[in-house]
Enzyme design. Structure first.
Site, short mmCIF file in Angstrom:
data_model
loop_
_atom_site.label_atom_id
_atom_site.label_comp_id
_atom_site.label_asym_id
_atom_site.label_seq_id
_atom_site.Cartn_x
_atom_site.Cartn_y
_atom_site.Cartn_z
N GLU A 52 0.81 -1.22 0.00
CA GLU A 52 0.00 0.00 0.00
C GLU A 52 0.84 1.27 0.00
O GLU A 52 0.36 2.36 0.32
CB GLU A 52 -0.94 0.00 1.21
N CYS B 24 -3.02 11.66 3.27
CA CYS B 24 -3.34 10.60 2.29
C CYS B 24 -3.27 11.14 0.88
O CYS B 24 -3.03 10.42 -0.07
CB CYS B 24 -4.76 10.08 2.46
N HIS C 145 -4.40 2.21 7.61
CA HIS C 145 -3.01 2.51 7.26
C HIS C 145 -2.36 3.17 8.47
O HIS C 145 -3.04 3.86 9.24
CB HIS C 145 -2.92 3.51 6.10
#
Ligand code: SUG
Length: 432
Positions: A170, A362, A240
């Site tokens: 990721e 993000c 995350h």
């Protein structure tokens, strides 16, 4: 060293698909009406702020959506309009997947490590395979092409292929680079592929992917630590690590529930940081009684974007939610007032992105470059005033402001999307 930020311009099909299991905001906003115009303007305002603060800001244009070639690979046939109707009939969710504007969350796009941290002295880039979610896995091709264009110098930069599909990766959302010229990487993973412990929500970053990146990027053994996320936080919606900790230079701000065996991990980080830089690391650990995991996830405090400012101090861009919530507001005030490098906090509204689980951090991918590397970057993607103004105009004039997944079945909406994409691409082509 020069820090650059790369943000994805939010595309005209931005919608709330409820596509990310374990990402509470995405799950909670499923099927609500989205506003791509507002989303794109919010994203662009944040980029402008970063640029006004003196940090180099780059833009990644949105990929074409709906992703028709992906749908054709799945066996759907016919002309676009007919094909999309058929997809919707068989699976509205698949239609949503093919229209997702998820490339906006650029922190997941890739892992970029600095040349000063690798044994071969190269800047290494691995695009993430993002295979934990179908809608994200279809970002890879366009991201890869973009990164190759942005970093065209093959002598200075090593472009790796994405990792094999068996190793979910990721990207930099699970990596913190501390330090200056020489970085200390906190490489965080959620689970090992070899362990079968059951959790409520999936852990996205795998240990095996993290280790593969470390080897491929030839990271100096003194310059990284591999750390496991706390499963309790993943189950509370921390899909995350950048939802529970953040760091830059000599500053690490972290919730007490971020890592397994956190006390020992933090003292090890401190020791390794001091060995590397000969200076102490400033660690600010937020306790659960100061901010619960739940509040950390709803406010996204730890997803604030930290920036190295021109005078060497650190600035923070926090989501508006943190200004509204008294606890986070007071925590930020305390941090800014106390004796550390962080000297200012700006609040931004990125609500459309937040409602899909993406805060300020993000929305950006960070790279730390040497001067010659920075000089070799493709400058047409740099956000400068004229480009900013032209983009604002396109978005203001033609972006849709009201989208649900079945909007895509409307011919006029599809042409509007195409017009937006064509205009944006034409704008960047004109800068060649
Ligand atoms: O992968 N949301 C993204 C949010 C990514 C946030 N990134 C970081 N924390 N770095 C994700 O879950 C939601 C899409 C939807 O439901 O329509 C989504 O993909």
């Amino acid at each position: 060293m020069i820090d650059i930020m790369i943000d994805g311009l939010i595309g005209p099909t931005h919608h709330f698909g409820g596509l990310s299991f374990g990402n509470l905001a995405s799950m909670d906003h499923k099927k609500q009406i989205s506003n791509p115009k507002k989303a794109a303007l919010e994203g662009l305002e944040k980029m402008k702020l970063v640029s006004d603060l003196g940090v180099k800001q780059f833009i990644m244009p949105p990929p074409k959506r709906p992703n028709i070639s992906f749908l054709r690979q799945l066996g759907f046939r016919g002309r676009k309009q007919h094909l999309l109707k058929e997809v919707y009939k068989q699976s509205p969710q698949l239609l949503s997947v093919s229209c997702s504007a998820s490339s906006m969350w650029a922190a997941n796009a890739a892992t970029i490590t600095s040349s000063t941290d690798s044994l071969d002295g190269k800047l290494h880039i691995t695009p993430s395979n993002l295979i934990s979610n179908i809608h994200r896995s279809i970002e890879v091709e366009s991201t890869k092409q973009y990164l190759k264009q942005l970093f065209p110098n093959k002598t200075l930069v090593y472009h790796h292929p994405e990792l094999p599909m068996s190793l979910p990766d990721e990207g930099s959302a699970n990596i913190i680079r501390l330090g200056g010229e020489k970085g200390l990487y906190l490489m965080v993973y959620g689970r090992s592929l070899l362990s079968h412990d059951q959790q409520k929500f999936p852990a996205r970053q795998t240990l095996e992917a993290t280790e593969a990146i470390i080897r491929n990027h030839r990271l100096n053994p003194d310059q990284f630590l591999v750390i496991q996320q706390h499963p309790e936080s993943i189950d509370a919606g921390v899909f995350h690590n950048d939802v529970i900790s953040m760091g830059l230079d000599n500053l690490l701000i972290i919730h007490e529930k971020a890592f397994i065996d956190q006390e020992n991990v933090l003292s090890n980080i401190q020791k390794r940081y001091q060995e590397l830089t000969k200076e102490p690391l400033d660690i600010i650990e937020i306790r659960s009684n100061q901010l619960s995991l739940k509040e950390a996830v709803t406010t996204y405090l730890f997803n604030s974007q930290l920036l190295k400012l021109v005078d060497g101090t650190i600035g923070m861009i926090a989501p508006k939610q943190c200004q509204i919530n008294h606890r986070t507001f007071n925590l930020i005030e305390d941090i800014v007032k106390s004796k550390n490098r962080l000297v200012r906090c700006d609040y931004v509204s990125v609500k459309e992105s937040m409602n899909n689980g993406g805060g300020p951090a993000c929305l950006r991918l960070r790279a730390t470059l040497t001067e010659p590397e920075y000089e070799s970057v493709c400058s047409k993607y740099l956000l400068i005033e004229p480009l900013y103004e032209k983009l604002i105009k396109v978005i203001d004039n033609i972006y849709p402001d009201h989208v649900k997944i079945d909007s895509v079945l409307d011919k006029r909406f599809l042409s509007q999307v195409q017009m937006c994409e064509n205009n944006i691409w034409a704008l960047f082509r004109s800068l060649d």
